[in-house]
Design an enzyme around this catalytic site. Structure first.
Site, PDB file in Angstrom:
ATOM      1  CE1 TYR A 140      93.096 -69.858 -23.561  1.00 56.38           C
ATOM      2  CE2 TYR A 140      92.379 -71.581 -21.798  1.00 56.38           C
ATOM      3  CZ  TYR A 140      93.050 -71.388 -23.093  1.00 56.38           C
ATOM      4  OH  TYR A 140      93.815 -72.258 -23.515  1.00 56.38           O
TER       5      TYR A 140
ATOM      6  CB  ALA B  81     112.483-113.999 -36.910  1.00 58.06           C
TER       7      ALA B  81
ATOM      8  NE  ARG C 204      89.024 -76.644 -15.895  1.00 57.58           N
ATOM      9  CZ  ARG C 204      89.812 -77.624 -16.814  1.00 57.58           C
ATOM     10  NH1 ARG C 204      89.779 -77.631 -17.950  1.00 57.58           N
ATOM     11  NH2 ARG C 204      90.486 -78.796 -16.368  1.00 57.58           N
TER      12      ARG C 204
ATOM     13  CD  GLN D 252      85.977 -75.028 -21.083  1.00 58.99           C
ATOM     14  OE1 GLN D 252      86.960 -74.832 -21.974  1.00 58.99           O
ATOM     15  NE2 GLN D 252      86.678 -75.477 -20.035  1.00 58.99           N
TER      16      GLN D 252
ATOM     17  CB  CYS E  64      98.088 -89.893 -20.314  1.00 64.73           C
ATOM     18  SG  CYS E  64      99.095 -88.702 -20.457  1.00 64.73           S
TER      19      CYS E  64
ATOM     20  CB  CYS F 117      97.961 -84.556 -26.799  1.00 61.73           C
ATOM     21  SG  CYS F 117      98.655 -84.409 -24.985  1.00 61.73           S
TER      22      CYS F 117
END
Length: 646
Positions: free
Chosen positions: A174, A459, A222, A103, A343, A349
């Site tokens: 962008y 336990a 894109r 990309q 996810c 992230c």
């Protein structure tokens, strides 16, 4: 379930893909500081190819070292020196019959001067991004022409290295998107003004790549089909853009949406449903003949299949799903959906990535660390020796999982009737079904590995001694923090854990939730259904541990639910029908009328339990909140790493 469409072959240009699953570009910070493909990033992508993904599109890949830095350790195609390592990357993907696109990216105004060695950021026009907050310098016409050549050079480098194609990043606000959108392009030269001038920059890039790389080298573009900002691109605009791009001879359109200023539409929190933006891709697809790739916040294979059946797109983009589980595709193909770690939409992230660190995943502790913590690196020396794991929360389950893979006989003790620990409370908040599914997946993993699970069993040392264990993992979590203040033991005081676990039911009350972290805010939202709720936080802000878009949407919902938030105050006393507060900054005392108090002040380690086991056994390792309070991902990562070397 058979996913016939998902696993049918597809084509982009003359390139055949083995299925319809695409891993779209996501920044990682795994590349070398030189921009070369590091061992870590090669192994990261190879694991996704090995996991069955048909097409992998690399992270935002730099085409310009001067003004085009998007993240600090970013894959680059700015020089021939990058070719040898890209060859290794391409070979690693091709070994598994998968394909890879690079990309090509330039951030334009959506980056920081600190990443450019202090230089001013650049853009088509001097309009600051409201998220970045830095004023960009307007590119000259000559600089625009030079950047076109750099995009073309990047494509040539990719083709030379054996990469299967390129994707031009003209989305998400962008640089190329900034040229296309009237919101960010106010130029008066040949790159601004009418539609064709605003499209000139990407047109020259496409034509340049076609000339340099040939008609058979695949090009995907894109786009943000809707910028979701006033004055920005709409779906109607993007239909026109898509048809124009098709006329230029590109091979595919990858449909996304949003810019940094509408960031939650790009990377959706758990609150946003799967497939919510399918109409964007479906409309684009109806207006072009070339293949359409589309992301749609997909978590489940059945959703991906349904979108293909509906004709929303030709290929489905599974982004964060591949961060969470590199074998997403194969687990769907071979009927292992129960073992698929999905996810959970926490956005940790991107929170980690934005801090400058390599990306991490709450549910996948191996992300980016496959090269040295992968299954091929596990020392399988358990030899059937017994290990006791005390506690069945996220950390305890992860430790048991890794130890079982190493060949130990694992016995897991859980005092409750089911596994999950604190996750069983976290999943009670709104839109947290995916945490429930994480519990189910971790449970299924343990069952598949034959871990002995003893539920309803608290336990103790004597019980564990009967096993004669090689060692003990203590993962009993923490205990809620209860401040030592007057009236704290009143019957109208409870913890958020009590509320979330259903031990306390509050209706028609005036409630003060003490603590403005994620637990306090989510508990407040839950209580606001039937009560009047106020959140009290001693710091000057709330939800600071949350990713910005997650926090913004949660605060929006709290406001709509009528929840009042008071910061810079802390609880000093509980009285009949009221609480005493003190202003953090001034120490002034105030009182507030309330019927009930819910404490959400976090947890503290249960050290007294640890000490009992440490005194009785030579090899004891502690993980999770019993060591240091943290998030689900902290517990899973720590447990994974300690079990790896146990």
């Amino acid at each position: 379930m058979k996913y016939e469409r998902l696993f049918s072959k597809g084509r982009i240009g003359k390139l055949e893909l083995k299925n319809r699953i695409v891993m779209p570009a996501m920044g990682t910070n795994f590349a070398a500081s030189t921009g070369e493909a590091s061992d870590e990033i090669i192994r990261y992508y190879e694991e996704r190819a090995k996991g069955g993904c048909g097409l992998i599109i690399t992270e935002i890949t730099r085409i310009d070292d001067e003004t085009g830095v998007g993240i600090s350790n970013q894959l680059s195609v700015t020089s021939g020196k990058h070719i040898p390592r890209l060859v290794k990357l391409a070979d690693a993907i091709h070994r598994h019959d998968s394909k890879i696109f690079i990309q090509l990216h330039h951030p334009g105004r959506q980056t920081y001067g600190r990443l450019l060695n202090g230089k001013q950021i650049v853009a088509p026009s001097p309009i600051a991004c409201k998220v970045i907050g830095e004023m960009p310098r307007e590119l000259t016409t000559a600089e625009c022409e030079a950047l076109v050549k750099k995009f073309v050079t990047g494509a040539v480098i990719a083709k030379t290295a054996g990469i299967d194609g390129v994707e031009i990043h003209a989305a998400h606000g962008y640089l190329i998107n900034q040229f296309i959108s009237p919101y960010t392009n106010k130029r008066t030269d040949k790159y601004g003004g009418n539609f064709f001038n605003r499209m000139r920059f990407v047109t020259e890039i496409i034509q340049g790549i076609r000339f340099a790389c040939g008609k058979d080298f695949p090009i995907s573009v894109r786009i943000s089909a809707n910028e979701f900002i006033e004055g920005g691109l709409t779906l109607e605009d993007s239909v026109k853009i898509a048809r124009y791009l098709e006329s230029l001879g590109i091979d595919a359109i990858n449909v996304s949406c949003g810019t940094y200023e509408s960031g939650h539409t790009i990377i959706e929190p758990s609150y946003i449903p799967e497939g919510w933006k399918k109409d964007l891709a479906k409309t684009i697809k109806a207006n072009v003949k070339i293949p359409v790739i589309a992301v749609n916040n997909i978590k489940h294979p059945e959703v991906a299949e349904a979108l293909l059946e509906e004709g929303v797109s030709d290929f489905v983009g599974i982004g964060r799903g591949h961060l969470a589980d590199p074998a997403w595709a194969n687990k769907a193909k071979y009927g292992q959906e129960k073992l698929l770690r999905k996810c959970i939409g926490c956005l940790n992230c991107f929170k980690v990535l934005n801090s400058g660190r390599p990306v991490e995943c709450t549910v996948n502790p191996l992300l980016g660390r496959e090269a040295f913590l992968g299954d091929d690196k596990l020392v399988k020396d358990g030899n059937g020796r017994t290990v006791a794991v005390i506690g069945g929360g996220p950390g305890g389950m992860q430790a048991a999982y890794v130890l079982a893979k190493r060949g130990f006989k694992v016995v897991l003790f859980e005092k409750e009737a089911s596994l999950g620990g604190t996750m069983k409370m976290a999943d009670k908040a709104h839109h947290k079904q995916l945490i429930t599914e994480l519990i189910e997946t971790q449970t299924a993993e343990l069952e598949a590995l034959g871990v002995e699970i003893r539920l309803n069993t608290e336990a103790n040392v004597e019980m564990v001694k009967e096993l004669n264990p090689y060692g003990v993992i203590v993962a009993v979590g923490g205990t809620p923090i209860i401040p030592n203040i007057p009236g704290i033991d009143s019957p109208n005081v409870c913890t958020a854990e009590d509320v979330l676990a259903g031990k306390v039911e509050l209706k028609g009350k005036n409630i003060a939730v003490i603590g403005g972290g994620s637990t306090g805010l989510e508990t407040a939202e839950l209580l606001a259904r039937d009560n009047r709720v106020t959140v009290i936080e001693m710091m000057n802000d709330v939800g600071t541990n949350l990713y910005p878009s997650v926090r913004a949407l949660l605060l929006k919902r709290l406001n709509e639910a009528g929840v009042e938030i008071i910061t810079d105050h802390y609880l000093e006393s509980v009285k009949v029908g009221k609480i005493g507060l003190r202003v953090t900054s001034t120490a002034f005392e105030v009182e507030r009328e309330v019927d009930a108090v819910v404490l959400a002040l976090g947890v503290k380690p249960r050290r007294e339990i640890v000490s009992h086991f440490e005194e009785a056994f030579d090899k004891v390792t502690c993980v999770g909140d019993v060591v240091k309070p943290g998030l689900i991902g902290d517990a899973i990562k720590e447990a994974n790493d300690k079990a790896f070397v146990f």
